[in-house]
Design a protein around this motif. Structure first.
Motif, PDB file in Angstrom:
ATOM      1  N   GLY A  17      40.779  44.713  41.658  1.00 23.04           N
ATOM      2  CA  GLY A  17      42.116  45.152  42.553  1.00 23.04           C
ATOM      3  C   GLY A  17      43.336  44.667  42.003  1.00 23.04           C
ATOM      4  O   GLY A  17      44.221  44.584  42.763  1.00 23.04           O
ATOM      5  N   ALA A  18      43.080  44.038  40.760  1.00 20.86           N
ATOM      6  CA  ALA A  18      44.497  43.539  40.153  1.00 20.86           C
ATOM      7  C   ALA A  18      44.956  42.295  41.043  1.00 20.86           C
ATOM      8  O   ALA A  18      46.066  41.726  40.957  1.00 20.86           O
ATOM      9  CB  ALA A  18      45.841  44.428  40.019  1.00 20.86           C
ATOM     10  N   ASP A  19      44.029  41.480  41.707  1.00 24.01           N
ATOM     11  CA  ASP A  19      44.129  40.282  42.480  1.00 24.01           C
ATOM     12  C   ASP A  19      43.819  39.197  41.662  1.00 24.01           C
ATOM     13  O   ASP A  19      42.713  38.985  41.415  1.00 24.01           O
ATOM     14  CB  ASP A  19      43.588  40.221  43.882  1.00 24.01           C
ATOM     15  CG  ASP A  19      43.831  39.262  44.661  1.00 24.01           C
ATOM     16  OD1 ASP A  19      42.913  38.209  44.663  1.00 24.01           O
ATOM     17  OD2 ASP A  19      44.911  39.110  45.322  1.00 24.01           O
ATOM     18  N   LEU A  20      44.604  38.164  41.290  1.00 24.97           N
ATOM     19  CA  LEU A  20      44.049  36.884  40.573  1.00 24.97           C
ATOM     20  C   LEU A  20      42.877  36.116  41.238  1.00 24.97           C
ATOM     21  O   LEU A  20      41.889  35.787  40.518  1.00 24.97           O
ATOM     22  CB  LEU A  20      45.185  35.941  40.113  1.00 24.97           C
ATOM     23  CG  LEU A  20      46.109  36.624  39.310  1.00 24.97           C
ATOM     24  CD1 LEU A  20      47.386  35.732  38.859  1.00 24.97           C
ATOM     25  CD2 LEU A  20      45.560  37.005  37.648  1.00 24.97           C
ATOM     26  N   ALA A  21      43.061  36.130  42.519  1.00 26.32           N
ATOM     27  CA  ALA A  21      41.872  35.223  43.257  1.00 26.32           C
ATOM     28  C   ALA A  21      40.481  36.015  43.082  1.00 26.32           C
ATOM     29  O   ALA A  21      39.679  35.292  42.859  1.00 26.32           O
ATOM     30  CB  ALA A  21      42.329  34.838  44.513  1.00 26.32           C
ATOM     31  N   ALA A  22      40.612  37.429  43.344  1.00 28.10           N
ATOM     32  CA  ALA A  22      39.531  38.165  43.264  1.00 28.10           C
ATOM     33  C   ALA A  22      38.932  38.306  42.041  1.00 28.10           C
ATOM     34  O   ALA A  22      37.714  38.039  41.649  1.00 28.10           O
ATOM     35  CB  ALA A  22      39.784  39.502  43.912  1.00 28.10           C
ATOM     36  N   LEU A  23      39.719  38.193  40.943  1.00 29.57           N
ATOM     37  CA  LEU A  23      39.313  38.331  39.600  1.00 29.57           C
ATOM     38  C   LEU A  23      38.620  36.928  39.219  1.00 29.57           C
ATOM     39  O   LEU A  23      37.718  37.156  38.714  1.00 29.57           O
ATOM     40  CB  LEU A  23      40.628  38.570  38.727  1.00 29.57           C
ATOM     41  CG  LEU A  23      40.332  38.506  37.235  1.00 29.57           C
ATOM     42  CD1 LEU A  23      39.127  39.666  36.698  1.00 29.57           C
ATOM     43  CD2 LEU A  23      41.340  38.597  36.407  1.00 29.57           C
ATOM     44  N   PHE A  24      39.175  35.806  39.633  1.00 29.64           N
ATOM     45  CA  PHE A  24      38.446  34.751  39.268  1.00 29.64           C
ATOM     46  C   PHE A  24      37.144  34.636  39.918  1.00 29.64           C
ATOM     47  O   PHE A  24      36.038  34.119  39.277  1.00 29.64           O
ATOM     48  CB  PHE A  24      39.323  33.471  39.792  1.00 29.64           C
ATOM     49  CG  PHE A  24      38.859  31.927  39.203  1.00 29.64           C
ATOM     50  CD1 PHE A  24      39.065  31.638  38.257  1.00 29.64           C
ATOM     51  CD2 PHE A  24      37.915  31.349  40.275  1.00 29.64           C
ATOM     52  CE1 PHE A  24      38.735  30.220  37.653  1.00 29.64           C
ATOM     53  CE2 PHE A  24      37.482  30.137  39.691  1.00 29.64           C
ATOM     54  CZ  PHE A  24      37.697  29.466  38.557  1.00 29.64           C
ATOM     55  N   ALA A  25      36.969  34.987  41.355  1.00 34.55           N
ATOM     56  CA  ALA A  25      35.823  34.903  41.968  1.00 34.55           C
ATOM     57  C   ALA A  25      34.720  36.014  41.363  1.00 34.55           C
ATOM     58  O   ALA A  25      33.527  35.526  41.144  1.00 34.55           O
ATOM     59  CB  ALA A  25      36.126  35.469  43.423  1.00 34.55           C
ATOM     60  N   LEU A  26      35.272  36.912  40.762  1.00 32.82           N
ATOM     61  CA  LEU A  26      34.269  37.871  40.107  1.00 32.82           C
ATOM     62  C   LEU A  26      33.868  37.650  38.765  1.00 32.82           C
ATOM     63  O   LEU A  26      32.628  37.522  38.756  1.00 32.82           O
ATOM     64  CB  LEU A  26      34.973  39.232  39.914  1.00 32.82           C
ATOM     65  CG  LEU A  26      34.428  40.489  39.478  1.00 32.82           C
ATOM     66  CD1 LEU A  26      33.175  40.785  40.643  1.00 32.82           C
ATOM     67  CD2 LEU A  26      35.208  41.779  39.291  1.00 32.82           C
ATOM     68  N   LEU A  27      34.798  36.862  37.809  1.00 27.84           N
ATOM     69  CA  LEU A  27      34.348  36.275  36.841  1.00 27.84           C
ATOM     70  C   LEU A  27      33.556  35.069  37.045  1.00 27.84           C
ATOM     71  O   LEU A  27      32.302  34.841  36.232  1.00 27.84           O
ATOM     72  CB  LEU A  27      35.428  35.567  36.042  1.00 27.84           C
ATOM     73  CG  LEU A  27      36.432  36.839  35.338  1.00 27.84           C
ATOM     74  CD1 LEU A  27      37.608  36.094  34.929  1.00 27.84           C
ATOM     75  CD2 LEU A  27      35.610  37.632  34.241  1.00 27.84           C
ATOM     76  N   SER A  28      33.526  34.209  38.116  1.00 27.72           N
ATOM     77  CA  SER A  28      32.889  33.264  38.427  1.00 27.72           C
ATOM     78  C   SER A  28      31.372  33.588  38.666  1.00 27.72           C
ATOM     79  O   SER A  28      30.381  33.196  38.367  1.00 27.72           O
ATOM     80  CB  SER A  28      33.252  32.279  39.686  1.00 27.72           C
ATOM     81  OG  SER A  28      32.457  31.341  39.604  1.00 27.72           O
ATOM     82  N   ALA A  29      31.236  34.729  39.589  1.00 29.20           N
ATOM     83  CA  ALA A  29      29.979  35.315  39.903  1.00 29.20           C
ATOM     84  C   ALA A  29      29.317  35.834  38.665  1.00 29.20           C
ATOM     85  O   ALA A  29      28.112  35.729  38.433  1.00 29.20           O
ATOM     86  CB  ALA A  29      30.081  36.371  40.874  1.00 29.20           C
TER      87      ALA A  29
END
Length: 349
Positions: free
Chosen positions: A37-49
């Motif tokens: 959803g173009a959210d940096l925090a969510a993107l980092f969490a998704l990449l980490s997972a």
């Protein structure tokens, strides 16, 4: 590597691998950003997972990569594939490059999981050598990803003819070091733009504004200079169109910023940005001939465009030399000294 095999330098294969990796990385980033959803925090969490999932697959993935690449390597280097099967070597090299590209992107994603699991950083002691071995095998095999002799001969002849036609037009040229010209032009443009913007500037903010204008000028000059260099060397209409778009992009961005300042907040600040962009466009497109008139040499010497023309001339000479040598090698002509045409004698003249 057997010198009799039709191959190129491994460094060229490495460039291909990095280019493919960059392309895959952009696609992955765009896809993951959309999912987050173009959210940096969510993107980092998704990449980490995602990195955690990939981390658990490293064992069998590296096993398959090693087995395949070593088999390819033994087959090609060990003369198990004859010279008549050059197409098969081409395919194996392309597969090896693709494997290495996916591996690099995957390892980059895995690194994101290390921030949430710090203990995994120690595994780099094994991951880095393993990845290095895969990359080594892939670059060695990627050295065979070249066209057949007929295509190479046609491409080399075309390069030779293009360089012969282009070099005489690459005048006049700057005689000054490119770094000095770039710094002087950027600084002078920053000073002129600062003078224009002084009415809207308070004394404490003058140094910051000056540094910003010089940095902006340096960026635009470098970017537009690179675009002009590519435009000079490229020949296809599509490539030149992309080069023009590349060169115009920073000008359009900064010009839009200046216009926005003019109509919203500060007239003089906007004018200073517009002056900066205009001067940058001028020094990167100079020297241009108007009605066959040649600009003064001192002006050519101290413009980014003059430096770009000199660098492009040197690149064209190198391309000409390389193309002539390649044509002669492919035609199996007897070795002899290359006779350079007059225009290729001195790119600095």
């Amino acid at each position: 590597m057997d010198s009799n095999l039709n191959s190129r330098r491994p460094s060229e294969a490495l460039v291909d691998i990095l280019g493919i990796s960059l392309f895959l990385g952009v696609i992955l980033t765009v896809t993951m950003s959309a999912l987050a959803g173009a959210d940096l925090a969510a993107l980092f969490a998704l990449l980490s997972a995602a990195g955690g999932e990939l981390y658990g697959q490293l064992g069998w993935v590296f096993g398959i990569f090693f087995t395949a690449l070593i088999a390819f390597y033994v087959g090609v280097i060990g003369d198990q594939i004859s010279d008549e099967r050059g197409r098969l070597r081409f395919v194996l090299g392309a597969i090896a490059q693709t494997i290495a590209s996916f591996m690099l992107v995957g390892l980059l994603v895995i690194l994101f999981s290390f921030f949430s699991h710090p203990e995994r950083w120690a595994t780099l002691l094994f991951i880095v050598p393993a990845a290095g071995l895969v990359l080594f095998l892939a670059t060695q095999l990627g050295a065979f990803v070249i066209p057949d002799t007929t295509v190479r001969l046609r491409l080399a002849a075309a390069d030779r003819d293009r360089a012969r036609a282009t070099l005489p037009r690459l005048k006049p040229r700057s005689r000054r070091p490119w770094l000095a010209v770039w710094l002087v032009d950027s600084t002078l443009i920053g000073v002129i733009a600062l003078i224009v913007g002084l009415p809207a500037t308070t004394p404490p903010s003058v140094p910051l504004l000056f540094v910003s204008l010089v940095a902006g000028s340096a960026l635009v000059n470098l970017w537009c200079g690179l675009a002009r260099y590519l435009w000079i060397l490229d020949v296809s209409r599509a490539s030149r169109t992309l080069d023009v778009a590349l060169g115009l992009s920073p000008i359009v961005i900064f010009a839009g910023l200046g216009i926005a300042f003019v109509f919203t907040s500060s007239l003089w600040a906007g004018l200073s940005i517009l002056v900066m962009v205009t001067l940058c466009a001028g020094v990167t497109t100079m020297p241009l001939r108007w009605n066959q008139a040649v600009p003064p040499q001192w002006l050519v010497d101290w413009t980014v465009g003059g430096v770009v023309i000199r660098i492009a001339a040197r690149s064209s000479v190198k391309r000409y030399v390389r193309a002539v040598r390649t044509v002669r090698e492919l035609e199996r002509a007897p070795e002899r000294k290359i006779a350079f045409p007059a225009f290729a004698q001195s790119p600095d003249s």
